[in-house]
Motif scaffolding. Structure first.
Motif, PDB file in Angstrom:
ATOM      1  N   TYR A  85     -12.252 145.023  52.448  1.00  0.00           N
ATOM      2  CA  TYR A  85     -11.397 145.716  51.537  1.00  0.00           C
ATOM      3  C   TYR A  85     -11.533 145.153  50.190  1.00  0.00           C
ATOM      4  CZ  TYR A  85      -8.245 141.809  53.173  1.00  0.00           C
ATOM      5  OH  TYR A  85      -7.665 140.561  53.342  1.00  0.00           O
ATOM      6  N   THR A  86     -10.517 145.592  49.181  1.00  0.00           N
ATOM      7  CA  THR A  86     -10.707 145.020  47.757  1.00  0.00           C
ATOM      8  C   THR A  86      -9.326 144.556  47.466  1.00  0.00           C
ATOM      9  OG1 THR A  86     -12.127 146.859  47.225  1.00  0.00           O
ATOM     10  CG2 THR A  86     -11.080 145.757  45.368  1.00  0.00           C
ATOM     11  N   VAL A  87      -9.556 143.236  46.832  1.00  0.00           N
ATOM     12  CA  VAL A  87      -8.366 142.607  46.458  1.00  0.00           C
ATOM     13  C   VAL A  87      -8.307 142.433  44.844  1.00  0.00           C
ATOM     14  CG1 VAL A  87      -6.782 140.423  46.429  1.00  0.00           C
ATOM     15  CG2 VAL A  87      -7.797 141.520  48.606  1.00  0.00           C
ATOM     16  N   GLN A  88      -7.516 142.829  43.909  1.00  0.00           N
ATOM     17  CA  GLN A  88      -7.650 142.654  42.637  1.00  0.00           C
ATOM     18  C   GLN A  88      -8.815 143.052  41.936  1.00  0.00           C
ATOM     19  OE1 GLN A  88      -5.950 138.732  42.003  1.00  0.00           O
ATOM     20  NE2 GLN A  88      -4.019 139.352  42.070  1.00  0.00           N
ATOM     21  N   GLY A  89      -9.656 144.036  42.651  1.00  0.00           N
ATOM     22  CA  GLY A  89     -11.140 144.647  42.162  1.00  0.00           C
ATOM     23  C   GLY A  89     -12.131 143.697  42.725  1.00  0.00           C
ATOM     24  N   HIS A  90     -11.808 142.801  43.350  1.00  0.00           N
ATOM     25  CA  HIS A  90     -13.004 142.001  44.134  1.00  0.00           C
ATOM     26  C   HIS A  90     -13.008 142.415  45.680  1.00  0.00           C
ATOM     27  CE1 HIS A  90     -13.239 139.537  40.545  1.00  0.00           C
ATOM     28  NE2 HIS A  90     -11.862 139.680  40.697  1.00  0.00           N
ATOM     29  N   PRO A  91     -14.371 142.843  45.871  1.00  0.00           N
ATOM     30  CA  PRO A  91     -14.562 142.959  47.496  1.00  0.00           C
ATOM     31  C   PRO A  91     -14.082 141.630  48.322  1.00  0.00           C
ATOM     32  CG  PRO A  91     -16.613 142.846  46.350  1.00  0.00           C
ATOM     33  CD  PRO A  91     -15.483 142.519  45.278  1.00  0.00           C
ATOM     34  N   LYS A  92     -13.524 142.079  49.447  1.00  0.00           N
ATOM     35  CA  LYS A  92     -13.371 140.856  50.393  1.00  0.00           C
ATOM     36  C   LYS A  92     -13.907 141.119  51.719  1.00  0.00           C
ATOM     37  CE  LYS A  92      -9.620 137.804  51.686  1.00  0.00           C
ATOM     38  NZ  LYS A  92      -8.186 137.365  51.304  1.00  0.00           N
ATOM     39  N   GLU A  93     -14.260 140.362  52.387  1.00  0.00           N
ATOM     40  CA  GLU A  93     -14.479 140.550  53.865  1.00  0.00           C
ATOM     41  C   GLU A  93     -14.074 139.454  54.896  1.00  0.00           C
ATOM     42  OE1 GLU A  93     -19.043 140.878  54.087  1.00  0.00           O
ATOM     43  OE2 GLU A  93     -18.994 138.694  55.067  1.00  0.00           O
ATOM     44  N   VAL A  94     -13.300 139.763  55.920  1.00  0.00           N
ATOM     45  CA  VAL A  94     -12.630 138.802  56.638  1.00  0.00           C
ATOM     46  C   VAL A  94     -13.020 139.119  58.031  1.00  0.00           C
ATOM     47  CG1 VAL A  94     -10.497 137.802  57.600  1.00  0.00           C
ATOM     48  CG2 VAL A  94     -10.564 138.862  55.253  1.00  0.00           C
ATOM     49  N   THR A  95     -13.599 137.882  58.640  1.00  0.00           N
ATOM     50  CA  THR A  95     -14.244 138.121  60.033  1.00  0.00           C
ATOM     51  C   THR A  95     -13.298 137.511  61.020  1.00  0.00           C
ATOM     52  OG1 THR A  95     -16.483 137.790  59.230  1.00  0.00           O
ATOM     53  CG2 THR A  95     -16.089 137.281  61.342  1.00  0.00           C
ATOM     54  N   TYR A  96     -13.156 138.248  61.914  1.00  0.00           N
ATOM     55  CA  TYR A  96     -12.020 137.765  62.915  1.00  0.00           C
ATOM     56  C   TYR A  96     -12.266 137.501  64.275  1.00  0.00           C
ATOM     57  CZ  TYR A  96      -8.218 139.201  59.650  1.00  0.00           C
ATOM     58  OH  TYR A  96      -7.523 139.457  58.694  1.00  0.00           O
ATOM     59  N   TRP A  97     -11.834 136.444  65.080  1.00  0.00           N
ATOM     60  CA  TRP A  97     -12.125 136.257  66.577  1.00  0.00           C
ATOM     61  C   TRP A  97     -10.935 136.432  67.169  1.00  0.00           C
ATOM     62  CZ3 TRP A  97     -15.144 134.111  62.748  1.00  0.00           C
ATOM     63  CH2 TRP A  97     -16.491 133.937  62.976  1.00  0.00           C
TER      64      TRP A  97
END
Length: 147
Positions: A85-97
């Motif tokens: 997703y995008t936060v304040q115009g920056h792409p973010k990726e979150v990996t979950y376990w």
């Protein structure tokens, strides 16, 4: 003239869908409780997660963030999903376990002021972001696969 500094344009983070067994025998995956964290800065409910430190693996970062945000150590399980997703115009990726809580106790801190342990249905309803609700489904699928 100084050399330009390379910076990864993607903000990388990791977290866990933290769960625990209720007292007594585990009858089915829906009998578990999930930990949700409340972040006062955003006034939201989410799974414990955070940005990775330089050189840190995603799994190590996820376990560190769970401990920092919930006060619990945990046993990591299957990789669930990577959310983009995008936060304040920056792409973010979150990996979950998936991760089962083992020992520990919550103490409020600057990032998280409350932790709730809820059954999956109630957790889905409490989570602020729809993308976090999908992680509940992924956790339950992974637990059913190991029953």
């Amino acid at each position: 003239m100084s050399a330009p500094t390379w910076r990864d344009p993607v903000v990388r983070a990791a977290g866990c869908v933290l769960w625990r067994r209720p007292p007594g025998p585990l009858l089915h995956a829906e009998a578990i409780e999930l930990a949700l964290v409340h972040r006062p800065k955003y006034d939201d409910w989410s799974h414990p997660k955070g940005k990775l430190k330089r050189g840190e693996t995603a799994l190590a970062g996820a376990l560190r963030e769970v401990l920092e945000e919930t006060g619990h150590h945990c046993a990591p399980g299957p990789l669930l999903d990577t959310v983009h997703y995008t936060v304040q115009g920056h792409p973010k990726e979150v990996t979950y376990w998936a991760a089962e809580a083992t020992t520990g106790a919550f103490a409020p801190n600057d990032e998280v002021d409350r932790v709730l342990w809820l059954p999956p249905v109630a957790a889905r309803e409490r989570l602020t972001q729809p993308r976090d609700r999908l992680l509940v489904n992924a956790l339950l699928t992974s637990l059913h696969a190991t029953e």
